[in-house]
Design a protein around this motif. Structure first.
Motif, PDB file in Angstrom:
ATOM      1  N   ILE A   1       0.841  -1.198   0.000  1.00 45.47           N
ATOM      2  CA  ILE A   1       0.000   0.000   0.000  1.00 45.47           C
ATOM      3  C   ILE A   1       0.877   1.248   0.000  1.00 45.47           C
ATOM      4  CG2 ILE A   1      -1.622   1.353   1.401  1.00 45.47           C
ATOM      5  CD1 ILE A   1      -2.855  -1.369   2.268  1.00 45.47           C
ATOM      6  N   GLN A   2       1.919   1.240   0.841  1.00 46.12           N
ATOM      7  CA  GLN A   2       2.825   2.392   0.891  1.00 46.12           C
ATOM      8  C   GLN A   2       3.549   2.585  -0.441  1.00 46.12           C
ATOM      9  OE1 GLN A   2       5.142   1.399   4.406  1.00 46.12           O
ATOM     10  NE2 GLN A   2       4.142   3.082   5.527  1.00 46.12           N
TER      11      GLN A   2
ATOM     12  N   ARG B   1       2.485   1.739  -3.375  1.00 46.27           N
ATOM     13  CA  ARG B   1       1.490   2.246  -4.330  1.00 46.27           C
ATOM     14  C   ARG B   1       1.277   3.748  -4.143  1.00 46.27           C
ATOM     15  NH1 ARG B   1      -0.675   2.419  -9.111  1.00 46.27           N
ATOM     16  NH2 ARG B   1      -2.880   2.829  -9.108  1.00 46.27           N
ATOM     17  N   GLN B   2       1.218   4.200  -2.884  1.00 50.04           N
ATOM     18  CA  GLN B   2       1.049   5.626  -2.617  1.00 50.04           C
ATOM     19  C   GLN B   2       2.258   6.421  -3.114  1.00 50.04           C
ATOM     20  OE1 GLN B   2       0.334   5.507   1.608  1.00 50.04           O
ATOM     21  NE2 GLN B   2      -1.901   5.468   1.347  1.00 50.04           N
TER      22      GLN B   2
ATOM     23  N   LEU C   1       2.059   6.618  -6.910  1.00 56.06           N
ATOM     24  CA  LEU C   1       1.079   7.618  -7.344  1.00 56.06           C
ATOM     25  C   LEU C   1       1.619   9.036  -7.177  1.00 56.06           C
ATOM     26  CD1 LEU C   1      -2.232   6.050  -5.973  1.00 56.06           C
ATOM     27  CD2 LEU C   1      -1.473   6.179  -8.356  1.00 56.06           C
ATOM     28  N   ARG C   2       2.342   9.285  -6.101  1.00 56.09           N
ATOM     29  CA  ARG C   2       2.941  10.610  -5.896  1.00 56.09           C
ATOM     30  C   ARG C   2       3.988  10.895  -6.964  1.00 56.09           C
ATOM     31  NH1 ARG C   2       3.897  10.603   0.634  1.00 56.09           N
ATOM     32  NH2 ARG C   2       1.692  10.564   1.205  1.00 56.09           N
TER      33      ARG C   2
END
Length: 61
Positions: free
Chosen positions: A11-12, A14-15, A18-19
């Motif tokens: 999840i981290q 992926r974040q 995206l950034r």
């Protein structure tokens, strides 16, 4: 517990991804605007040079 940590890590990541995509898009926008501005300045310079070449050669400035 390892599965939960792996899910959290994904999840981290992926974040972060995206950034990075967002930053890349913003950078492309800025670079595109910079190239547009440079082309605009060149076009104005060319137009001014062409206009200067068209004026008559008078004995005074």
């Amino acid at each position: 517990m390892d599965i939960i940590n792996g899910i959290f890590a994904n999840i981290q990541l992926r974040q972060i991804n995206l950034r990075l995509i967002d930053i890349g898009n913003k950078l492309n926008t800025v670079l595109g605007l910079t190239q547009f501005n440079i082309r605009g300045v060149a076009a104005v310079g060319y137009a001014l040079g062409a206009a200067d070449a068209q004026k008559p050669n008078l004995p005074w400035p």
